[in-house]
Design an enzyme around this catalytic site. Structure first.
Site, PDB file in Angstrom:
ATOM      1  N   GLY A 183     -29.438  88.653   2.603  1.00  0.00           N
ATOM      2  CA  GLY A 183     -30.745  89.198   2.946  1.00  0.00           C
ATOM      3  C   GLY A 183     -31.804  88.126   2.896  1.00  0.00           C
ATOM      4  O   GLY A 183     -31.503  86.920   2.870  1.00  0.00           O
ATOM      5  N   ASP A 242     -39.425  98.945   0.846  1.00  0.00           N
ATOM      6  CA  ASP A 242     -38.378  98.423   1.733  1.00  0.00           C
ATOM      7  C   ASP A 242     -37.194  99.379   1.783  1.00  0.00           C
ATOM      8  O   ASP A 242     -36.042  98.976   1.680  1.00  0.00           O
ATOM      9  CB  ASP A 242     -37.923  97.037   1.261  1.00  0.00           C
ATOM     10  CG  ASP A 242     -37.222  96.243   2.367  1.00  0.00           C
ATOM     11  OD1 ASP A 242     -37.379  96.620   3.546  1.00  0.00           O
ATOM     12  OD2 ASP A 242     -36.520  95.271   2.056  1.00  0.00           O
TER      13      ASP A 242
END
Length: 857
Positions: free
Chosen positions: A541, A659
């Site tokens: 990520g 998120d």
């Protein structure tokens, strides 16, 4: 009979001209892979040679098949084909009992034909007719649940050929075959052939009146028809396409006739070329007879069987005026179902008076009829030429191509080439490594010299803490989790100390119970990950890569190590430690520990065996993830909502995740969902405040548009993001996919369109469509639409979302309830949403509740 003989003579002449012209101007593909699967010798089909798949001398094609077998049909097995040599291609096959792939080195990126050939036979203990499998590339699922049949309507055997037109943007194209439900997979031949850039390049009118650029859209050939002309084999087409005749799809009562042209075709700059269709397609046509044309109710009609599920189709009409003796006599009207493609088209006007020039017109049918039929009509509403009162030419059509705008809600599976296949590049790799090592060595010497020089002027620790920390400064002086040694007072507990003045820090209550999070030495983590072996990477990520690791006590953990290239740094690192050390919930991923030695920033979490929700919906890089059923998807969404509800209500100030997305919802061994990745989280507003003002952060497609517009962050921003996840779980497709037709690019807009029409069932992932009960889908759609309201104040609170999803699960239960059952008082109490603890006290005071009253408990 004389007319028929004349037509055949003309067609023969056209065929000769076509062959001669093709030899002069044939397209030469940069990539031209023809693979005869399961064969030990090359197979010739016409002028093309299919290479045996065990011939690895070229090094450009790699077969990665840990469990495969090469099989050959018995001599009495026969396959009919359009080419006399074609049956030889279907006498061998490669059979797969585990996910396997063919990998092709791509020398020129762009559009490529990917053709797959199948002919099931029984041999050597394998019954290919019982196969059931999926085929995918790195970017798209080509076929899912494919089970080929080898019997046609007349009882004969015939091969199955699937053709896809893909935009390949990688250096390697991997075509993966995945057996399903204990069955096997097989393939007889594979073709990967590049095509000209301008084959699909122009913006196209759609049935909704929009313009669409399909340049990079995956396409699957449904039909390719030479209207009014003969079938064309692959050798008769510059791009080795096959064209069928139109007799089987021609319907209606209109009388038509076939036309053939024996003159030279006039190819014009900027219009169709021989790569768009061969000469024989443009030099033949079907024409409406005068008697039918004068009857206004008569039109030439073709009907095509397509998928019963509504899908988008790119339809190409090939036209060439080979019947007119003078310009401006031919007028053509073309319709697809109830849509007008073109009205009163005069080809000679486009060609400035030129006749017999090849031309094509594209049209996109946004959504086919649920009946699984596409009807094409060609006629002309003009009969008389008003300038000289002469009768105009009857309408014609030369060719039709129908291509499904291919996309899949299934998950891609990729079996990468074996590492051994890369040995041919060893010399190049070693040379690169040596050069890089020299550069790194010089840089290392320079860094050591500068550090030694800097140490002489370093400030004291107290003064250094007052300065703004750099993203890569060790956090040891600013943050620590100190575990007491056994035998000391409070053995086994840990103390958490934070610098509360650090920007973005989330305060933890002083009375918070001790948490089992520890600071790990870097050496331990290096051993646990086998020196951060790339083979142990389970994800990546914005912060860095995530590795699966085993601690010395045998505990499996996920180790997230910050990358030097990461745009996230100390703030996100600290936020996760502070947040997860102060919160514990069965639907939040637990923090095991951290490491901040030197420049390292590493976090350890509990290991989630089943990866992310995203990987079970449509890939996300995790090969072989099993698809979740509808009930499992519901439970995962409800679990994520419960975790977010805890974040919003457990602390004096709500914690906003910022998120929320399907890749940040992880599944443990029991498929329980847990929310992960809190690096962007931050404290929300005080009880008397409505929002906090902050810079916009999050993931594209999931971020609350109101938050983006106003920079005002509230818990309703998480509600919006969860609403997007609800649609993902239902449709199993990316949130934003620019490869799709314009109305479908944005999942939220697309799904809300169908929800508004009360037809959400039309876009449900087909793998779960049969499981979804209508009443559950109705409530689920209402819940998702509420979460996605344009204004935050119109969205439900997270506790209401939790309640709604629990309600959906009850509606979905086979022994569950119908909407009429909600009148039951006991059920209403059972499904009452939990009350926000911060709101409970104010509600109690307003109601004047006494402490002992039951309704206040």
């Amino acid at each position: 009979m004389a007319a028929t003989a004349k037509l055949h003579l003309a067609l023969s002449f056209v065929g000769i001209i076509s062959i001669l012209s093709r030899f002069c101007t044939a397209y030469t593909p940069a990539d031209n892979y023809l693979i005869s699967c399961g064969s030990s010798v090359n197979t010739r089909v016409g002028r093309r040679v299919f290479v045996a798949d065990d011939d690895s001398t070229s090094g450009s094609v790699t077969l990665t098949a840990p469990k495969s077998a090469a099989v050959k049909a018995s001599p009495d097995t026969a396959a009919s084909g359009s080419d006399e040599a074609a049956p030889a291609l279907y006498q061998t096959a490669r059979v797969f009992t585990a996910p396997s792939s063919y990998s092709f080195r791509i020398s020129r990126r762009g559009r490529h034909f990917v053709r797959l050939h199948f002919f099931p036979f029984a041999c050597q203990g394998y019954d290919l007719a019982s196969a059931n499998f999926k085929v995918s590339t790195q970017d798209v699922v080509l076929m899912d649940g494919f089970a080929p049949e080898n019997k046609t309507t007349d009882g004969t055997t015939s091969p199955v050929r699937r053709e896809f037109l893909l935009y390949v943007k990688r250096e390697t194209l991997v075509v993966t075959f995945v057996p399903l439900a204990g069955a096997l997979a097989f393939v007889n031949a594979v073709e990967v052939v590049s095509v000209p850039d301008d084959l699909i390049a122009r913006p196209v009118q759609t049935s909704s009146g929009q313009l669409l650029d399909p340049a990079m859209t995956p396409l699957q050939t449904a039909y390719r028809v030479n209207v009014g002309g003969p079938a064309v084999a692959a050798d008769g087409d510059t791009l080795t396409r096959e064209w069928t005749t139109d007799e089987r799809v021609l319907v209606g009562s209109a009388v038509t006739r076939e036309e053939a042209y024996n003159g030279s075709l006039n190819y014009l700059p900027g219009e169709a070329t021989r790569d768009d269709a061969p000469d024989v397609v443009y030099a033949t046509a079907r024409e409406l007879t005068l008697s039918s044309w004068l009857d206004s109710s008569k039109q030439m009609t073709w009907q095509f069987d397509v998928d019963s599920q509504p899908s988008s189709y790119l339809i190409r009409f090939h036209l060439c005026d080979i019947v007119s003796r003078a310009p401006h006599l031919l007028r053509v009207d073309v319709y697809v179902d109830s849509y007008t493609v073109v009205k009163d088209l005069d080809l000679s006007t486009i060609g400035n008076g030129t006749l017999a020039f090849p031309y094509y017109r594209d049209f996109v049918l946004d959504s086919s009829n649920p009946s699984g039929k596409i009807a094409i009509y060609v006629g002309s509403s003009s009969v008389m030429n008003m300038s000289n009162s002469s009768i105009l030419q009857a309408p014609i059509l030369n060719g039709i191509e129908i291509m499904k705008m291919h996309f899949s809600s299934g998950s891609v599976v990729v079996v990468e080439p074996a590492a051994g296949s890369k040995t041919r590049h060893l010399a190049i790799v070693l040379g690169s490594i040596c050069g890089a090592f020299a550069v790194v060595s010089v840089a290392a010497v320079l860094v050591i010299f500068l550090r030694k020089k800097e140490e002489k002027v370093l400030p004291t620790p107290s003064s250094s803490r007052s300065q703004s920390p750099t993203p890569w400064m060790p956090l040891l002086d600013r943050l620590s989790l100190r575990s007491r040694r056994p035998g000391a007072s409070g053995a086994g507990s840990s103390k958490f100390a934070v610098d509360r003045d650090m920007p973005g820090a989330i305060p933890i209550a002083a009375s918070q119970v001790p948490v089992p999070s520890y600071r790990f030495p870097f050496a331990v983590l290096r051993d646990a990950t086998n020196d951060f072996d790339e083979g142990l990477v389970i994800g990546a990520g914005g912060f860095g890569k995530v590795y699966r690791a085993t601690l010395p006590d045998g505990t499996s953990v996920a180790v997230k190590r910050a990358s030097p290239e990461s745009r996230q740094g100390a703030r996100e690192f600290r936020t996760e430690i502070e947040l997860l050390s102060g919160l514990r919930h069965r639907h939040l991923v637990s923090l095991v520990g951290y490491c901040d030695e030197g420049d390292e920033m590493i976090l350890l979490y509990e290991y989630m065996e089943h990866g992310s929700l995203r990987s079970h919906l449509y890939g996300g890089g995790a090969a072989g993830r099993a698809a979740l059923g509808w009930a499992q998807r519901l439970e995962a969404c409800a679990g994520a909502a419960r975790g977010l509800l805890y974040l919003h209500t457990a602390m004096p100030k709500p914690v906003i995740h910022r998120d929320v997305k399907s890749s940040n919802i992880l599944l443990d061994g029991g498929l329980a969902a847990k929310v992960a990745d809190f690096g962007l989280s931050r404290a929300g507003p005080e009880l008397e405040e409505t929002h906090v003002s902050t810079a916009v952060k999050g993931s594209f497609g999931y971020v609350d548009p109101e938050y983006v517009r106003t920079r005002k962050l509230t818990t309703k921003s998480d509600v919006y993001s969860l609403g997007v996840v609800l649609l993902e779980a239902l449709c199993a497709r990316p949130v934003v996919d620019p490869r799709l037709p314009k109305p479908m690019v944005n999942l939220v807009e697309w799904a809300l369109h169908w929800q508004g029409r009360g037809e959400l069932d039309k876009i449900v992932d087909r793998r779960i469509a049969a499981e979804v009960r209508p009443q559950a889908l109705r409530k689920y759609g209402e819940t998702a639409a509420g979460c996605l309201a344009a204004r935050g104040e119109d969205r439900p609170a997270m506790e209401d979302v939790v309640w709604s999803l629990q309600f959906v699960m009850r509606l979905q239960d086979d022994n569950g309830l119908e909407f009429s059952d909600v009148n039951s008082l006991s059920l209403v109490r059972e499904l009452t949403p939990p009350l926000d603890s911060r709101r409970a006290s104010s509600h109690q005071n307003e109601a004047g509740c006494e402490e002992g009253e039951e309704r206040c408990h």
